[in-house]
Scaffold this motif. Structure first.
Motif, short mmCIF file in Angstrom:
data_model
loop_
_atom_site.label_atom_id
_atom_site.label_comp_id
_atom_site.label_asym_id
_atom_site.label_seq_id
_atom_site.Cartn_x
_atom_site.Cartn_y
_atom_site.Cartn_z
N ALA A 197 0.86 -1.19 0.00
CA ALA A 197 0.00 0.00 0.00
C ALA A 197 0.89 1.24 0.00
O ALA A 197 2.11 1.14 0.20
N VAL A 198 0.26 2.38 -0.19
CA VAL A 198 0.92 3.65 0.09
C VAL A 198 0.64 3.97 1.56
O VAL A 198 -0.52 3.95 1.99
N TYR A 199 1.70 4.24 2.29
CA TYR A 199 1.58 4.52 3.72
C TYR A 199 1.68 6.03 3.94
O TYR A 199 2.62 6.68 3.46
N TYR A 200 0.73 6.57 4.71
CA TYR A 200 0.66 8.00 4.98
C TYR A 200 0.79 8.24 6.49
O TYR A 200 0.16 7.54 7.28
N CYS A 201 1.57 9.25 6.84
CA CYS A 201 1.59 9.65 8.24
C CYS A 201 0.71 10.89 8.43
O CYS A 201 0.46 11.66 7.50
N ASN A 202 0.27 11.02 9.66
CA ASN A 202 -0.65 12.09 10.03
C ASN A 202 -0.26 12.57 11.42
O ASN A 202 0.15 11.76 12.26
N ALA A 203 -0.42 13.88 11.64
CA ALA A 203 -0.08 14.41 12.96
C ALA A 203 -1.05 15.52 13.34
O ALA A 203 -1.45 16.32 12.48
N LEU A 204 -1.42 15.53 14.60
CA LEU A 204 -2.20 16.63 15.16
C LEU A 204 -1.22 17.58 15.83
O LEU A 204 -0.55 17.22 16.80
N VAL A 205 -1.13 18.80 15.28
CA VAL A 205 -0.08 19.73 15.65
C VAL A 205 -0.65 20.97 16.32
O VAL A 205 -1.60 21.57 15.82
N LEU A 206 -0.02 21.32 17.44
CA LEU A 206 -0.31 22.59 18.09
C LEU A 206 0.78 23.55 17.65
O LEU A 206 1.96 23.35 17.95
N ARG A 207 0.39 24.61 16.92
CA ARG A 207 1.42 25.49 16.36
C ARG A 207 1.83 26.59 17.33
O ARG A 207 2.87 27.23 17.17
N ARG A 208 0.99 26.82 18.36
CA ARG A 208 1.34 27.80 19.39
C ARG A 208 0.60 27.41 20.66
O ARG A 208 -0.44 26.75 20.61
N ALA A 209 1.13 27.84 21.79
CA ALA A 209 0.49 27.52 23.06
C ALA A 209 -0.92 28.11 23.09
O ALA A 209 -1.12 29.29 22.75
#
Length: 121
Positions: free
Chosen positions: A91-103
């Motif tokens: 398969a094609v493997y994808y990463c994902n992230a939930l990011v806080l860009r600032r406090a």
């Protein structure tokens, strides 16, 4: 902005191993959950594994005992060690992230461009 870059995909024989990496860069304060998903030809994308910021992991049944997910929070990088690979892991493997860009800011959802994993029988 935030970028996720996957690497480590390739062609491997059944029973072999690969290690995928997902490196996040850019305007990052912190990252909460990170995930790997995959999409095989003609199939819907499926969530494979999830890791929290504290290192707790969850896997789909088909990869339990074969795949190991880890992360280095100091490097904003996640790793997926894939052992005993099967042709159905192709398969094609994808990463994902939930990011806080600032406090105190909102969580933003980012995806990588994907990396191909092909397992030959």
């Amino acid at each position: 902005q935030v970028q996720l870059v996957e690497s480590g995909g390739g062609l491997v024989q059944a029973g072999g191993s690969l290690r995928l990496s997902c490196a996040a860069s850019g305007s990052i304060f912190s990252i909460t959950d990170m995930t790997w998903s995959r999409q095989a030809p003609g199939k819907q994308r499926e969530l494979v594994a999830t890791i929290t910021s504290s290192g707790s992991t969850n896997y789909i049944d088909s990869v339990k005992g074969r795949f190991t997910l880890s992360r280095d929070n100091a490097k904003n990088t996640m790793y997926l060690q894939m052992n005993s690979l099967k042709p159905e892991d192709t398969a094609v493997y994808y990463c994902n992230a939930l990011v806080l860009r600032r406090a105190g800011g909102p969580l933003n959802n980012y995806w990588g461009q994907g990396t191909q994993v092909t397992v030959s029988s």
